[in-house]
Design a protein around this motif. Structure first.
Motif, PDB file in Angstrom:
ATOM      1  N   MET A 131       0.838  -1.420   0.033  1.00 32.16           N
ATOM      2  CA  MET A 131      -0.106   0.146  -0.018  1.00 32.16           C
ATOM      3  C   MET A 131       0.925   1.261   0.017  1.00 32.16           C
ATOM      4  O   MET A 131       0.377   2.197  -0.821  1.00 32.16           O
ATOM      5  CB  MET A 131      -1.134   0.049   1.304  1.00 32.16           C
ATOM      6  CG  MET A 131      -1.963   0.908   1.221  1.00 32.16           C
ATOM      7  SD  MET A 131      -3.385   0.726  -0.150  1.00 32.16           S
ATOM      8  CE  MET A 131      -2.909   2.209  -1.172  1.00 32.16           C
ATOM      9  N   LEU A 171       1.927   1.913  -3.547  1.00 29.35           N
ATOM     10  CA  LEU A 171       0.955   2.253  -4.440  1.00 29.35           C
ATOM     11  C   LEU A 171       0.555   3.581  -4.221  1.00 29.35           C
ATOM     12  O   LEU A 171       0.292   4.547  -5.112  1.00 29.35           O
ATOM     13  CB  LEU A 171      -0.479   1.396  -4.189  1.00 29.35           C
ATOM     14  CG  LEU A 171      -0.209  -0.017  -4.505  1.00 29.35           C
ATOM     15  CD1 LEU A 171      -1.443  -0.880  -4.151  1.00 29.35           C
ATOM     16  CD2 LEU A 171      -0.238  -0.023  -6.189  1.00 29.35           C
ATOM     17  N   SER A 172       0.550   4.169  -2.836  1.00 27.75           N
ATOM     18  CA  SER A 172       0.423   5.590  -2.449  1.00 27.75           C
ATOM     19  C   SER A 172       1.486   6.360  -3.211  1.00 27.75           C
ATOM     20  O   SER A 172       1.110   7.576  -3.726  1.00 27.75           O
ATOM     21  CB  SER A 172       0.228   5.531  -1.087  1.00 27.75           C
ATOM     22  OG  SER A 172      -0.891   4.912  -0.665  1.00 27.75           O
ATOM     23  N   ASP A 187       0.987   6.895  -6.789  1.00 32.73           N
ATOM     24  CA  ASP A 187      -0.094   7.649  -7.206  1.00 32.73           C
ATOM     25  C   ASP A 187       0.181   9.114  -7.060  1.00 32.73           C
ATOM     26  O   ASP A 187      -0.067   9.882  -7.610  1.00 32.73           O
ATOM     27  CB  ASP A 187      -1.587   7.080  -6.345  1.00 32.73           C
ATOM     28  CG  ASP A 187      -2.050   6.013  -6.642  1.00 32.73           C
ATOM     29  OD1 ASP A 187      -1.765   5.404  -7.831  1.00 32.73           O
ATOM     30  OD2 ASP A 187      -2.813   5.446  -5.886  1.00 32.73           O
ATOM     31  N   ARG A 247       2.197   2.001 -11.631  1.00 36.81           N
ATOM     32  CA  ARG A 247       1.315   1.376 -10.543  1.00 36.81           C
ATOM     33  C   ARG A 247       1.774  -0.256 -10.561  1.00 36.81           C
ATOM     34  O   ARG A 247       1.709  -0.665 -11.822  1.00 36.81           O
ATOM     35  CB  ARG A 247      -0.037   1.550 -10.465  1.00 36.81           C
ATOM     36  CG  ARG A 247      -0.502   2.165  -9.127  1.00 36.81           C
ATOM     37  CD  ARG A 247      -1.883   2.396  -9.325  1.00 36.81           C
ATOM     38  NE  ARG A 247      -2.656   2.953  -8.124  1.00 36.81           N
ATOM     39  CZ  ARG A 247      -3.347   1.994  -7.342  1.00 36.81           C
ATOM     40  NH1 ARG A 247      -3.487   0.748  -7.589  1.00 36.81           N
ATOM     41  NH2 ARG A 247      -3.717   2.462  -6.161  1.00 36.81           N
ATOM     42  N   LEU A 284      -6.965  -6.075  -0.010  1.00 30.23           N
ATOM     43  CA  LEU A 284      -6.103  -4.803  -0.637  1.00 30.23           C
ATOM     44  C   LEU A 284      -6.194  -4.963  -2.269  1.00 30.23           C
ATOM     45  O   LEU A 284      -6.398  -4.010  -2.818  1.00 30.23           O
ATOM     46  CB  LEU A 284      -4.452  -4.966  -0.001  1.00 30.23           C
ATOM     47  CG  LEU A 284      -3.671  -4.015  -0.659  1.00 30.23           C
ATOM     48  CD1 LEU A 284      -4.101  -2.596  -0.598  1.00 30.23           C
ATOM     49  CD2 LEU A 284      -2.407  -4.022  -0.060  1.00 30.23           C
ATOM     50  N   SER A 286      -9.452  -4.146  -3.715  1.00 31.71           N
ATOM     51  CA  SER A 286      -9.583  -2.592  -3.577  1.00 31.71           C
ATOM     52  C   SER A 286      -8.740  -1.762  -4.277  1.00 31.71           C
ATOM     53  O   SER A 286      -9.341  -0.903  -4.913  1.00 31.71           O
ATOM     54  CB  SER A 286      -9.236  -2.176  -2.210  1.00 31.71           C
ATOM     55  OG  SER A 286      -9.231  -0.950  -2.043  1.00 31.71           O
ATOM     56  N   GLU A 287      -7.486  -2.074  -4.522  1.00 33.95           N
ATOM     57  CA  GLU A 287      -6.424  -1.394  -5.320  1.00 33.95           C
ATOM     58  C   GLU A 287      -6.306  -1.964  -6.654  1.00 33.95           C
ATOM     59  O   GLU A 287      -5.372  -1.254  -7.472  1.00 33.95           O
ATOM     60  CB  GLU A 287      -5.174  -1.294  -4.543  1.00 33.95           C
ATOM     61  CG  GLU A 287      -5.399  -0.415  -3.200  1.00 33.95           C
ATOM     62  CD  GLU A 287      -5.718   0.707  -3.401  1.00 33.95           C
ATOM     63  OE1 GLU A 287      -5.188   1.514  -4.434  1.00 33.95           O
ATOM     64  OE2 GLU A 287      -6.695   1.540  -2.491  1.00 33.95           O
TER      65      GLU A 287
END
Length: 345
Positions: free
Chosen positions: A166, A169-170, A173, A179, A201, A204-205
């Motif tokens: 995560m 990914l953040s 972004d 990504r 996860l 969601s992503e």
């Protein structure tokens, strides 16, 4: 062979992929997996491509690079018909620059992989492990540059914890970088930890799963049975204890149910175990290996049919484990369950 989106991307991948860890045969670990040479690899790849299994996964640490070399030579003349997935980041030597996800190492690893694979691009390039010593910004900007240069097409990871993925990914972004679209994970009927954090996860992503060791390091081949010794000469004597520890009774209980379902469905124990995985949420492709054509054809028998709801329920039940906090017991209570419904397959 069914084709699926790899995560939230435009890339279609076969539901079964071929794991080339059996190619090369260098070293104690990979020598135990297999020692397929170029001639044998060509025969296996012929059958795989004909069946629709058109993605091949390898890594620079597999047989000290020999897996990539054998795969590249065996694919000569038909590179445009397949997808190649490879990984880097684990140590390939004793020097200070032989491991990790720093810019210099990643660029060198990609260049070396391209040379061994005899190709001008890698379809899916994955980090084999999280590198806590390198800033996420350095890792992701480097990968983004390699995509821009056309040397890799898509990026992913393997064996990351939920927070590590995560965070990455953040960071991507925030800067508008490429990504991660895939997470190569250990997942099987005897190893369902992926479902706790990483599966939600991924859903969601938009990160699809490529599953490695779907038969639990050989424990779900049907050759490990309660009250029976391993067959003489089986490589399970060397490999069955390499994976995460699993209680023997748990393995026996799961194999008992697998055997019953196999008899009902007219398939083998491994085929049932693989088919169960193919119906799980977020799973884009399951990686299977084979040291010979017979084993490859057996693995291909895992597709083209479906387990019944009752069979799935029995396999789910026998393989279930109690989840740690905060997943259990609170997520089963009415209020928590209403806010967090189970993922659909």
């Amino acid at each position: 062979m069914e084709y699926r989106r790899l995560g939230r991307s435009g890339l279609l991948v076969p539901e079964l992929s071929f794991g080339a860890g059996t190619f090369g045969g260098r070293g104690e670990l990979f020598g135990a997996w297999g020692s397929t040479d170029v001639t044998e690899a060509r025969e296996i790849i012929d059958v795989a491509i004909e069946s629709g299994m058109t993605m091949f996964d390898t890594a620079n640490v597999y047989s000290d690079g020999a897996s990539e070399e054998v795969l590249g030579e065996a694919l000569r003349g038909r590179r445009d018909r397949v997808l190649i997935s490879t990984k880097a980041g684990l140590p390939t030597g004793d020097g200070p620059w032989s491991a990790g996800s720093g810019r210099s190492h990643l660029i060198s690893a990609v260049e070396s992989a391209l040379r061994r694979l005899q190709t001008d691009h890698i379809d899916i390039f994955q980090l084999h492990a999280y590198d806590a010593g390198t800033p996420a910004e350095e890792v992701l900007s480097t990968l983004d540059g390699l995509v821009t240069a056309g040397k890799i097409r898509y990026v992913g990871v393997s064996n990351f914890a939920g927070w590590e993925l995560m965070k990455s990914l953040s960071t991507a972004d925030r800067h508008g970088w490429q990504r991660y679209i895939v997470h190569q994970v250990y997942y099987s009927l005897i190893g369902r930890d992926y479902e706790r954090e990483l599966m939600p996860l991924g859903a969601s992503e938009g990160v699809g799963a490529m599953v490695w060791s779907p038969l639990g390091w050989g424990r779900l081949t049907g050759r490990i049975r309660r009250g029976q010794p391993l067959p003489a000469g089986s490589r399970l004597h060397r490999t069955a204890e390499m994976g995460p520890p699993v209680d023997d009774e748990r393995v026996y209980d799961i194999v008992d149910v697998l055997s019953g379902v196999a008899d009902e469905s007219g398939h083998t124990v491994p085929q049932v175990a693989l088919n169960w995985l193919l119906r799980r949420p977020t799973v884009s492709s399951v990686i299977v290996g084979a040291r010979n054509l017979d084993r490859l054809r057996q693995n291909l028998g895992a597709v083209g049919w479906k387990l019944t709801d009752d069979q799935v329920a029995r396999l789910d039940k026998v393989s279930a484990t109690e989840a740690p906090y905060p997943h259990f017991p609170y997520r089963r209570q009415e209020g928590f369950a209403q806010l967090n419904p189970p993922l659909a397959g």
